[in-house]
Structure formats: structure tokens, C-alpha cells
Design an enzyme around this catalytic site. Structure first.
Site, PDB file in Angstrom:
ATOM      1  CG  ASP A   7      69.958 -52.258 -10.724  1.00 38.19           C
ATOM      2  OD1 ASP A   7      69.776 -53.438 -11.067  1.00 38.19           O
ATOM      3  OD2 ASP A   7      69.736 -51.847  -9.570  1.00 38.19           O
ATOM      4  CD  GLU A   9      67.009 -51.649  -6.286  1.00 38.69           C
ATOM      5  OE1 GLU A   9      66.255 -52.554  -5.859  1.00 38.69           O
ATOM      6  OE2 GLU A   9      68.217 -51.803  -6.501  1.00 38.69           O
ATOM      7  CD  GLU A  52      57.338 -58.827   1.025  1.00 38.99           C
ATOM      8  OE1 GLU A  52      56.449 -59.274   0.272  1.00 38.99           O
ATOM      9  OE2 GLU A  52      57.121 -58.396   2.175  1.00 38.99           O
ATOM     10  CG  HIS A  57      64.345 -51.121  -2.579  1.00 37.15           C
ATOM     11  ND1 HIS A  57      63.491 -50.446  -1.742  1.00 37.15           N
ATOM     12  CD2 HIS A  57      63.558 -51.872  -3.394  1.00 37.15           C
ATOM     13  CE1 HIS A  57      62.237 -50.756  -2.047  1.00 37.15           C
ATOM     14  NE2 HIS A  57      62.252 -51.629  -3.033  1.00 37.15           N
ATOM     15  CG  HIS A 150      70.015 -54.429  -3.713  1.00 38.30           C
ATOM     16  ND1 HIS A 150      70.305 -55.144  -4.852  1.00 38.30           N
ATOM     17  CD2 HIS A 150      70.236 -55.265  -2.675  1.00 38.30           C
ATOM     18  CE1 HIS A 150      70.679 -56.374  -4.513  1.00 38.30           C
ATOM     19  NE2 HIS A 150      70.646 -56.469  -3.188  1.00 38.30           N
ATOM     20  CG  ASP A 155      73.012 -52.239  -7.186  1.00 42.73           C
ATOM     21  OD1 ASP A 155      73.896 -51.940  -6.354  1.00 42.73           O
ATOM     22  OD2 ASP A 155      72.023 -52.923  -6.897  1.00 42.73           O
TER      23      ASP A 155
END
Length: 230
Positions: A7, A9, A52, A57, A150, A155
Site C-alpha cells: 500500500d 500514501e 487534504e 494519513h 491511513h 493497511d
């Protein structure tokens, strides 16, 4: 079979629009069982973090300010990934950023035929249902109570459990050897037909024979001693 569940970010939604990779988490699985080997890294994005994205995260400019740039960690990342299949949730997004960073460095990108997308799998298995990672964790009873924001490695670890469920459930991990390693006995006869057992012999010792003879001698009018003509 070796697979890497991963995963990422990022600073936003599109590498081509200037967004960058800021975190990657990878979990190694062999035959759908986690081996315990992981890879996790943060990257300085060389740009400001939009508010945002930070709300999703929690990775701020200050936190990432002393982190290595992607090119400083690329070798160890590629070494960990190797030639394994790569599993991700909405995989085109994660592949877009990973290959974007590789292409930016002039490195060979990862072929899309190595991509396994768990969102596509979930849509096929559960049409009409919600397919977010949170929704699938709820569907399969996977504990995500420790997931506040997150995080790439967390994740990826949750996705490992979801992936196992999407590919048949936890019983997949019960096979510890491959089919080729399992010895299948070959029977000489049809097992459905009852086969007679060979006769077993129980020879008597001299002492047992002597005690039997003494016992028989004490019997009065044994049947085998009667006159058959009488």
C-alpha cells in the site's frame, strides 16, 4: 508462490499532476501465508504536503522533512519486491505512483501483468456491495480498531487478511506443502473389494503343549473318546 501485498500514501491523487509518493508498506506472503517479512519506508516528497492529503494519513511536512528521497531507497525496495506478484487495493493507483517514481529515475517500470487488484476481486465476488478496505474488513470480521489514520504498512497487513478471504478463506493456509510434495499411495488392488487377510500362525511352546496334555488327561469321558459305533 511468493506475493507482495503493498500500500502507498501520497501527496494527492495523480503522479502526472505533480503528486509524489511519501510512504510504502509491503508484506511478504508465500502460498497466501504471511512470512513475517515486511518492508516499510517514508519518503521526502520534495514538495509541500496538501492539507487534504495530510488529513487522510497524518504525514506532515515537518515529519517528512528528514526522510530520505525515493531514489535513496529504491534499490532496497526493488530488492524486497523481487519478481513477486504485487497485490494492492485499487492497484492502478498504487502502481501509478510506484511506476511514476521509477520512471522519473529512468528505472524499468513494473509490468502491469504482475498486478493483482483486490478491488476488482471484491467487485466480482460481492457485486453491488461496498468495496473499501474498511467495508471488506467489516464483512470478513477483521479487526481494524487500531486503524485511526491511513498508514501504508498497517493497511497492507489488513489487506493481507482481506486477500486471503477473497481467494478462498483462511483454510488456504492449512496446506504446508505443495501438491507435488504429497506422496499419494498407489494400491495394487481395488480398495472397494474386500481382500482376505492371510492366515496367521501362533506356534505353541513345549511347555504349553505339556500343560495342555495334562489338562486333557484329567477330563472324564471326553466326547472324542466315545465309541462312535455305540
Amino acid at each position: 508462490m511468493r506475493e507482495i501485498v503493498f500500500d502507498t500514501e501520497t501527496t494527492g491523487l495523480s503522479f502526472n499532476s505533480g503528486d509524489r509518493l511519501v510512504e510504502i508498506g509491503c508484506v511478504e506472503m508465500i502460498n497466501r501465508i504471511e512470512t513475517g517479512r515486511t518492508y516499510h519506508a517514508y519518503f521526502h516528497p520534495e514538495r509541500a504536503m496538501p492539507a487534504e492529503a495530510q488529513r487522510i494519513h497524518g504525514l506532515s511536512d515537518a515529519f517528512l522533512s528528514d526522510k530520505p528521497k525515493f531514489h535513496e531507497k529504491v534499490e532496497e525496495l526493488l530488492e524486497f519486491i523481487g519478481d513477486a506478484m504485487l497485490v494492492a487495493h485499487n492497484a492502478s493507483f498504487d502502481f501509478g505512483f510506484l511506476n511514476g517514481e521509477l520512471g522519473r529515475l529512468g528505472r524499468e517500470i513494473i509490468a502491469l501483468d504482475r498486478m493483482i487488484d483486490t478491488v476488482a476481486m471484491a467487485r466480482q465476488r460481492h457485486p453491488g456491495a461496498k468495496h473499501s478496505l474498511d467495508a471488506l474488513c467489516t464483512r470478513y470480521g477483521i479487526d481494524r480498531s487500531h486503524r485511526v489514520l491511513h498508514g501504508a504498512l498497517l493497511d497492507a497487513q489488513l489487506l493481507c487478511q482481506v486477500y486471503v478471504e477473497l481467494t478462498g478463506g483462511r483454510q488456504i493456509g492449512l496446506t504446508l506443502v505443495s501438491d507435488e510434495e504429497i506422496a499419494i499411495p498407489v494400491l495394487d488392488e481395488d480398495p472397494r473389494v474386500a481382500q482376505p487377510r492371510p492366515m496367521r500362525l501362533f506356534p505353541l511352546s513345549d511347555d504349553e503343549l505339556a500343560r495342555h496334555a495334562a489338562f486333557v488327561a484329567r477330563l472324564k469321558n471326553p466326547l472324542w473318546g466315545a465309541d462312535a459305533s455305540g
